[in-house]
Design a protein around this motif. Structure first.
Motif, PDB file in Angstrom:
ATOM      1  N   UNK A   1       0.839  -1.204   0.000  1.00  0.00           N
ATOM      2  CA  UNK A   1       0.000   0.000   0.000  1.00  0.00           C
ATOM      3  C   UNK A   1       0.870   1.249   0.000  1.00  0.00           C
ATOM      4  N   UNK A   2       0.350   2.319  -0.571  1.00  0.00           N
ATOM      5  CA  UNK A   2       1.056   3.601  -0.526  1.00  0.00           C
ATOM      6  C   UNK A   2       0.078   4.718  -0.876  1.00  0.00           C
ATOM      7  N   UNK A   3       0.498   5.932  -0.570  1.00  0.00           N
ATOM      8  CA  UNK A   3      -0.260   7.111  -0.995  1.00  0.00           C
ATOM      9  C   UNK A   3       0.626   7.853  -1.989  1.00  0.00           C
ATOM     10  N   UNK A   4       0.083   8.110  -3.160  1.00  0.00           N
ATOM     11  CA  UNK A   4       0.871   8.766  -4.213  1.00  0.00           C
ATOM     12  C   UNK A   4       0.241  10.118  -4.507  1.00  0.00           C
ATOM     13  N   UNK A   5       0.941  11.165  -4.075  1.00  0.00           N
ATOM     14  CA  UNK A   5       0.403  12.526  -4.207  1.00  0.00           C
ATOM     15  C   UNK A   5      -0.033  12.829  -5.629  1.00  0.00           C
ATOM     16  N   UNK A   6      -1.278  13.217  -5.795  1.00  0.00           N
ATOM     17  CA  UNK A   6      -1.754  13.656  -7.103  1.00  0.00           C
ATOM     18  C   UNK A   6      -2.315  12.550  -7.980  1.00  0.00           C
ATOM     19  N   UNK A   7      -2.175  11.287  -7.570  1.00  0.00           N
ATOM     20  CA  UNK A   7      -2.656  10.188  -8.424  1.00  0.00           C
ATOM     21  C   UNK A   7      -4.160  10.289  -8.674  1.00  0.00           C
ATOM     22  N   UNK A   8      -4.909  10.616  -7.604  1.00  0.00           N
ATOM     23  CA  UNK A   8      -6.367  10.698  -7.728  1.00  0.00           C
ATOM     24  C   UNK A   8      -6.788  11.757  -8.737  1.00  0.00           C
ATOM     25  N   UNK A   9      -6.063  12.863  -8.733  1.00  0.00           N
ATOM     26  CA  UNK A   9      -6.378  13.956  -9.665  1.00  0.00           C
ATOM     27  C   UNK A   9      -6.150  13.493 -11.110  1.00  0.00           C
ATOM     28  N   UNK A  10      -5.035  12.810 -11.318  1.00  0.00           N
ATOM     29  CA  UNK A  10      -4.714  12.326 -12.669  1.00  0.00           C
ATOM     30  C   UNK A  10      -5.727  11.286 -13.131  1.00  0.00           C
ATOM     31  N   UNK A  11      -6.079  10.357 -12.259  1.00  0.00           N
ATOM     32  CA  UNK A  11      -7.021   9.311 -12.674  1.00  0.00           C
ATOM     33  C   UNK A  11      -8.421   9.866 -12.914  1.00  0.00           C
ATOM     34  N   UNK A  12      -8.797  10.891 -12.138  1.00  0.00           N
ATOM     35  CA  UNK A  12     -10.089  11.538 -12.368  1.00  0.00           C
ATOM     36  C   UNK A  12     -10.126  12.098 -13.788  1.00  0.00           C
ATOM     37  N   UNK A  13      -9.038  12.774 -14.179  1.00  0.00           N
ATOM     38  CA  UNK A  13      -8.945  13.373 -15.510  1.00  0.00           C
ATOM     39  C   UNK A  13      -8.871  12.316 -16.608  1.00  0.00           C
ATOM     40  N   UNK A  14      -8.044  11.318 -16.375  1.00  0.00           N
ATOM     41  CA  UNK A  14      -7.834  10.313 -17.427  1.00  0.00           C
ATOM     42  C   UNK A  14      -9.074   9.474 -17.651  1.00  0.00           C
ATOM     43  N   UNK A  15      -9.754   9.122 -16.564  1.00  0.00           N
ATOM     44  CA  UNK A  15     -10.966   8.328 -16.735  1.00  0.00           C
ATOM     45  C   UNK A  15     -12.030   9.159 -17.461  1.00  0.00           C
ATOM     46  N   UNK A  16     -12.116  10.431 -17.110  1.00  0.00           N
ATOM     47  CA  UNK A  16     -13.031  11.335 -17.822  1.00  0.00           C
ATOM     48  C   UNK A  16     -12.708  11.353 -19.321  1.00  0.00           C
ATOM     49  N   UNK A  17     -11.440  11.457 -19.608  1.00  0.00           N
ATOM     50  CA  UNK A  17     -10.989  11.544 -21.001  1.00  0.00           C
ATOM     51  C   UNK A  17     -11.404  10.298 -21.800  1.00  0.00           C
ATOM     52  N   UNK A  18     -11.135   9.129 -21.228  1.00  0.00           N
ATOM     53  CA  UNK A  18     -11.474   7.899 -21.955  1.00  0.00           C
ATOM     54  C   UNK A  18     -12.991   7.694 -22.034  1.00  0.00           C
ATOM     55  N   UNK A  19     -13.697   7.968 -20.946  1.00  0.00           N
ATOM     56  CA  UNK A  19     -15.154   7.778 -20.957  1.00  0.00           C
ATOM     57  C   UNK A  19     -15.805   8.744 -21.956  1.00  0.00           C
ATOM     58  N   UNK A  20     -15.332   9.993 -21.979  1.00  0.00           N
ATOM     59  CA  UNK A  20     -15.881  10.946 -22.954  1.00  0.00           C
ATOM     60  C   UNK A  20     -15.637  10.473 -24.375  1.00  0.00           C
TER      61      UNK A  20
ATOM     62  N   UNK B   1       8.153  -1.454  -7.976  1.00  0.00           N
ATOM     63  CA  UNK B   1       9.129  -0.414  -7.562  1.00  0.00           C
ATOM     64  C   UNK B   1      10.104  -0.059  -8.676  1.00  0.00           C
ATOM     65  N   UNK B   2       9.570   0.297  -9.845  1.00  0.00           N
ATOM     66  CA  UNK B   2      10.493   0.567 -10.959  1.00  0.00           C
ATOM     67  C   UNK B   2      10.413   2.024 -11.415  1.00  0.00           C
ATOM     68  N   UNK B   3      10.221   2.935 -10.458  1.00  0.00           N
ATOM     69  CA  UNK B   3      10.232   4.346 -10.837  1.00  0.00           C
ATOM     70  C   UNK B   3       9.223   5.133 -10.050  1.00  0.00           C
ATOM     71  N   UNK B   4       8.961   6.341 -10.550  1.00  0.00           N
ATOM     72  CA  UNK B   4       8.049   7.246  -9.867  1.00  0.00           C
ATOM     73  C   UNK B   4       6.656   7.110 -10.493  1.00  0.00           C
ATOM     74  N   UNK B   5       5.702   6.670  -9.683  1.00  0.00           N
ATOM     75  CA  UNK B   5       4.361   6.381 -10.204  1.00  0.00           C
ATOM     76  C   UNK B   5       3.685   7.652 -10.730  1.00  0.00           C
ATOM     77  N   UNK B   6       3.742   8.732  -9.930  1.00  0.00           N
ATOM     78  CA  UNK B   6       3.059   9.970 -10.352  1.00  0.00           C
ATOM     79  C   UNK B   6       3.648  10.487 -11.661  1.00  0.00           C
ATOM     80  N   UNK B   7       4.967  10.357 -11.812  1.00  0.00           N
ATOM     81  CA  UNK B   7       5.608  10.815 -13.056  1.00  0.00           C
ATOM     82  C   UNK B   7       5.105   9.984 -14.248  1.00  0.00           C
ATOM     83  N   UNK B   8       4.961   8.671 -14.031  1.00  0.00           N
ATOM     84  CA  UNK B   8       4.494   7.801 -15.123  1.00  0.00           C
ATOM     85  C   UNK B   8       3.069   8.182 -15.534  1.00  0.00           C
TER      86      UNK B   8
END
Ligand code: UDP
Length: 264
Positions: free
Chosen positions: A51-70, A232-239
């Protein structure tokens, strides 16, 4: 990296929380037939052992899911997305969820590679659609169509419709990602039922984001999805930010994204 506070604020506290999962929270919506879906920064893998908390992930997924659903809406694939409310929340149609996870695979990876001994990265001759029964206690087991129909989770007609939807989502999403140099290896889909008078319609629900897809850079093979966290192969938020940047999602800062746009 996006740094956004996950404080729910005073308004959120008054909402009726319907369900809290590992990565999202569902609240009653403002009107009948709607929910508010909140994207958390939390992430988990391996049955929540990691488990982990990744700063900003929720914001990105909100946008990306919106993008694909639209995008799906523009090609006529019904889905739950109605409108983005803010950085972390979207208004969605409530649906009666079918207790299955559909996985669509274009290239062998993850559990498929392990189960069948096929090397990760091997292209599949055609997309393969699998069904998993959604039950955390059982570890979401792989099931056959036979189980689904016999045990009453969905009818044969639902199954045929679900496969057709899954393949359309695969073609659309693969194409969009291909345009920005990303290969869609596999993804998970959840489908719900809505009722229009006495007629039932199946709609794509849940989310489509780097949390639920495997995305590999087409040139370098670099992973741009949750495997970055799993292994553990990099920075998740950056990806995830890279996926959003390539799709042009981050350019339209606070404007709700209405149409998919490709950038060169
Ligand atoms: N997936 C998901 N939620 C799950 C299981 C899988 O979003 O509960 C996604 C996963 O991110 C990957 C695809 O579905 O893109 C296929 O996952 P797989 O069956 O290979 O399982 P894993 O190896 O991720 O455990």
């Amino acid at each position: 990296m996006l740094l956004v506070h996950q404080n729910l604020g005073p308004d959120m506290a008054r909402r009726n929380k319907l369900y809290e999962g590992k990565t999202k929270v569902l609240y009653d919506g403002p009107e009948a037939g709607t929910f508010v879906q909140y994207f958390k920064d939390d992430t988990t893998a391996f049955n929540a052992e990691k488990q982990a908390v990744i700063d900003g992930k929720g914001v990105l997924n909100n946008r990306l899911s919106e993008y694909f659903m639209n995008g799906l809406t523009t090609i006529g694939v019904p889905n739950h997305f109605l409108k983005r409310l803010n950085m972390r929340e979207q208004l969605i149609r409530s649906a009666e969820m079918i207790p299955l996870e559909l996985i669509v695979r274009n290239v062998s990876a993850g559990s498929f590679s392990k189960r069948l001994g096929i090397e990760e990265g091997t292209p599949l001759p055609r997309p393969i659609v699998e069904f998993y029964y959604k039950d955390k206690k059982l570890g979401n087991p792989l099931v056959a169509e036979e189980h689904i129909v016999a045990l009453g989770w969905a009818s044969q007609q639902d199954l045929d419709d679900m496969v057709a939807i899954a393949l359309r989502v695969n073609d659309f999403t693969s194409g969009i990602l291909f345009g920005v140099g990303i290969k869609l290896i596999d993804f998970k889909l959840e489908i719900g039922r809505i009722w229009e008078n006495e007629y039932q319609r199946l709609i794509v629900a849940d989310e489509i984001s780097p949390d639920t897809c495997r995305l590999w850079d087409m040139e370098t093979g670099e992973k741009l999805d949750k495997d970055v966290f799993r292994h553990d192969i990099g920075n998740v938020a950056d990806a995830y930010t890279e996926v959003a940047r390539r799709l042009g999602v981050l350019q339209q800062n606070n404007q709700p994204v209405t149409k998919p746009t490709l950038i060169n």
